[in-house]
Design an enzyme around this catalytic site. Structure first.
Site, mmCIF file in Angstrom:
data_model
loop_
_atom_site.group_PDB
_atom_site.id
_atom_site.type_symbol
_atom_site.label_atom_id
_atom_site.label_comp_id
_atom_site.label_asym_id
_atom_site.label_seq_id
_atom_site.Cartn_x
_atom_site.Cartn_y
_atom_site.Cartn_z
ATOM 1 N N CYS A 1 0.813 -1.206 -0.012
ATOM 2 C CA CYS A 1 -0.032 0.023 -0.042
ATOM 3 C C CYS A 1 0.862 1.120 -0.133
ATOM 4 O O CYS A 1 0.255 2.204 -0.058
ATOM 5 C CB CYS A 1 -0.910 0.038 1.182
ATOM 6 S SG CYS A 1 -1.922 -1.367 1.158
ATOM 7 N N HIS B 1 -2.227 8.270 6.146
ATOM 8 C CA HIS B 1 -2.310 6.832 5.728
ATOM 9 C C HIS B 1 -3.625 6.258 6.178
ATOM 10 O O HIS B 1 -4.564 5.664 5.622
ATOM 11 C CB HIS B 1 -1.275 6.033 5.964
ATOM 12 C CG HIS B 1 -1.469 4.404 5.446
ATOM 13 N ND1 HIS B 1 -1.317 4.230 4.009
ATOM 14 C CD2 HIS B 1 -1.644 3.555 6.209
ATOM 15 C CE1 HIS B 1 -1.685 3.028 3.941
ATOM 16 N NE2 HIS B 1 -1.640 2.355 5.115
ATOM 17 N N LYS C 1 -9.164 8.094 3.001
ATOM 18 C CA LYS C 1 -9.853 6.658 2.950
ATOM 19 C C LYS C 1 -11.074 6.699 3.436
ATOM 20 O O LYS C 1 -11.894 5.852 3.330
ATOM 21 C CB LYS C 1 -8.883 5.891 3.272
ATOM 22 C CG LYS C 1 -7.489 5.617 2.626
ATOM 23 C CD LYS C 1 -6.669 4.697 3.409
ATOM 24 C CE LYS C 1 -5.472 4.421 2.524
ATOM 25 N NZ LYS C 1 -4.457 5.669 3.029
ATOM 26 N N HIS D 1 -9.809 1.949 0.811
ATOM 27 C CA HIS D 1 -8.337 2.010 0.637
ATOM 28 C C HIS D 1 -7.990 1.393 -0.581
ATOM 29 O O HIS D 1 -8.158 0.147 -1.050
ATOM 30 C CB HIS D 1 -7.833 0.852 1.706
ATOM 31 C CG HIS D 1 -6.233 0.908 1.843
ATOM 32 N ND1 HIS D 1 -5.475 1.558 0.960
ATOM 33 C CD2 HIS D 1 -5.480 0.400 2.634
ATOM 34 C CE1 HIS D 1 -4.251 1.350 1.378
ATOM 35 N NE2 HIS D 1 -4.277 0.543 2.362
ATOM 36 N N PHE E 1 2.115 -3.379 3.766
ATOM 37 C CA PHE E 1 2.442 -4.658 4.419
ATOM 38 C C PHE E 1 3.738 -4.881 4.122
ATOM 39 O O PHE E 1 4.556 -4.708 3.118
ATOM 40 C CB PHE E 1 1.559 -5.795 3.791
ATOM 41 C CG PHE E 1 0.325 -6.055 4.345
ATOM 42 C CD1 PHE E 1 -0.365 -5.054 5.502
ATOM 43 C CD2 PHE E 1 -0.502 -6.863 3.644
ATOM 44 C CE1 PHE E 1 -1.467 -5.241 5.662
ATOM 45 C CE2 PHE E 1 -1.857 -7.148 4.172
ATOM 46 C CZ PHE E 1 -2.474 -6.301 5.168
#
Length: 503
Positions: free
Chosen positions: A247, A394, A425, A430, A490
């Site tokens: 991401c 984020h 978001k 997302h 991730f």
């Protein structure tokens, strides 16, 4: 094998792409290879009537032979002086659940419109999550040749359309395109997931026989092929590749693209990210991770960063692409400059695939990777903490992630009473590898308009969150001095990039 023979895979892909648009009759062949005329058809789509559009459009196709055998002079050994090279944003392109034009997209954000709804692309009635930031209306008409679009995964369709829209938004008309030194124009647009649908379909076909598999399944599933196909279309021969850092992908691509310009390796770069994960295997995979919201009965309320009642993130899809340009090059062609790119940074948490450090004895390390990333980005950009007055966070609406990022922001900027923080978001969901791309557009639009969008669904903020730093439920006026945009992925990938008004 003779050195003059092209690599087999390269030859196969080019031939396959050509066959996707060229018919067997002479008329089709002429249309694919012919170079003149505004009404002809290029390799990747019908050429648009540029004069009819407000700012002029990007060239929709370029004969592939021109890309393979360009006219070029001798290579100069002299290295460009990079000390004074500044990078500016001159174009933006988006494909999102909230619109496919930068102004439409941002106006919806300012109005607090949610793009989250029930999934319609496939039957997900048996899934515990049945909502997403799904794009309901999208067409490649005029941007990608129909035969090629039919073979492509959606992530590539979104990427190419957003990339061309960024060129159009940047005033790159066909005349300007013809004048560009294409050896100094590059494409760096990544994807977290790549062509999931193409690969998933190939696996299903393999259950019957390998003979049933789509011959495009391998190249069209790889994350790099979107950038490659777009470069082939445009004839851009500069830096061309993709980065996949989950991401954080878009931010990694944007910063690396800017560095190519700073180092004198390019004058223009298309950069950002694209993803299309809303398919059964994509939804099922994140459900298995227990990462998604299950607020199916109230989709528009599902994505709620920093709210006590958040229960996971909401998947989204789309693409966000910036046209970055060296300042003097932009001035020479009379480009409108939307913002200046100041710099950025990457770090790694080096702890866990999906989680930050836990509470307890290691709590001091919980947000250390993010703090280090932000501080390095400020140093790279040559700005102070006090210069930052807007952060596009984020903040995905997850239990741990939201708090750890906010903790890092509070430690970095908590003494700045003018700081405003929001999460795109909360309205888009997302978009994975594309998230940083559309959020960079949101940050740039905030600089342009003087308005920052609200945080929706923040009805009951976490007690550890200082709400005085968060934008409320309505848009707010903000004279942005320096905007920071964060993306984390991730694997512990952290990224921060900064934009400012051009002066």
């Amino acid at each position: 094998m003779s050195a003059a023979v092209a690599p087999p895979l390269c030859t196969w892909i080019v031939a396959a792409c050509l066959s996707a648009t060229c018919g067997a009759d002479d008329k089709d062949k002429k249309r694919c290879y012919g170079g003149g005329g505004g009404g002809g058809s290029g390799l990747f789509g019908t050429r648009r009537h540029l004069a009819a559009r407000r700012r002029g459009g990007a060239r929709s196709g370029m004969p592939i032979a021109a890309s393979l055998h360009p006219e070029r002079g001798p290579v100069e050994n002299k290295k460009s002086d990079t000390k004074q090279r500044r990078v500016v944003v001159t174009g933006m392109g988006v494909v999102t659940p909230l619109g496919h034009e930068p102004d439409e997209f941002y106006n919806n954000l300012l109005q607090g419109v949610s793009g989250i709804s029930e999934i319609e692309a496939f039957d997900c009635s048996s899934y515990p999550t049945r909502i997403a930031g799904e794009i309901k209306s999208f067409s490649t008409d005029g941007w990608v040749a129909p035969k090629l679009a039919k073979r492509m995964d959606k992530f590539m369709q979104y990427l190419i359309v957003a990339g061309k829209k960024a060129l159009e938004n940047g005033g790159i008309t066909e005349d300007i395109m013809n004048e560009l030194d294409k050896s100094r124009c590059g494409v760096l647009i990544g994807s977290a997931m790549g062509g999931m649908k193409v690969f998933s379909d190939a696996i299903e076909a393999l259950r019957v026989s390998y003979r049933k598999m789509n011959p495009f399944c391998v190249p069209f599933a790889t994350t790099n092929m979107g950038s490659a196909i777009l470069a082939m279309d445009l004839g851009w021969m500069g830096p061309n590749y993709s980065i996949s850092t989950a991401c954080a992908t878009s931010n990694f691509c944007i910063l690396n693209a800017a560095n190519h310009i700073i180092r004198g390796e390019a004058e223009l770069m298309l950069c950002g990210g694209s993803d299309a994960p809303i398919i059964p295997i994509g939804l099922g995979g994140f459900v298995a991770c227990r990462a998604l919201s299950q607020r199916n009965n109230d989709p528009t309320k599902a994505s709620r960063p920093w709210d006590v009642d958040r229960d996971g993130f909401v998947m989204g899809e789309g693409a966000g692409v910036l046209l970055l340009e060296e300042l003097e090059h932009a001035k020479q062609r009379g480009a409108e400059i939307y913002a200046e790119f100041l710099g950025g940074s990457f770090t790694c948490d080096a702890y866990h695939m999906t989680e930050p450090h836990p509470e307890g004895e290691q709590s001091a390390l919980a947000s250390e990777g993010v703090i280090l990333c932000v501080e390095n980005a400020l140093a790279d950009a040559g700005v102070t903490k006090e210069d930052i007055n807007y952060v596009n966070a984020h903040a995905t609406s997850t239990q741990m992630g939201d708090l750890k990022e906010f903790e890092a922001l509070a430690r970095c900027f908590g003494q700045n009473p003018q700081l405003r923080v929001n999460s795109t978001k909360s309205m888009t969901g997302h978009l994975l590898g594309a998230a940083g791309g559309i959020e960079a557009v949101a940050a740039i639009q905030a600089i342009r308009t003087g308005w920052i969008h609200p945080n929706i669904n923040l009805d009951n903020p976490e007690k550890n969150v200082d709400v005085s730093l968060l934008v409320g439920s309505q848009k707010e006026r903000c004279d942005v001095k320096v905007a920071l945009s964060n993306s984390f992925g991730f694997g512990g990938h952290n990224s921060s990039i900064l934009f400012a008004p051009f002066k």
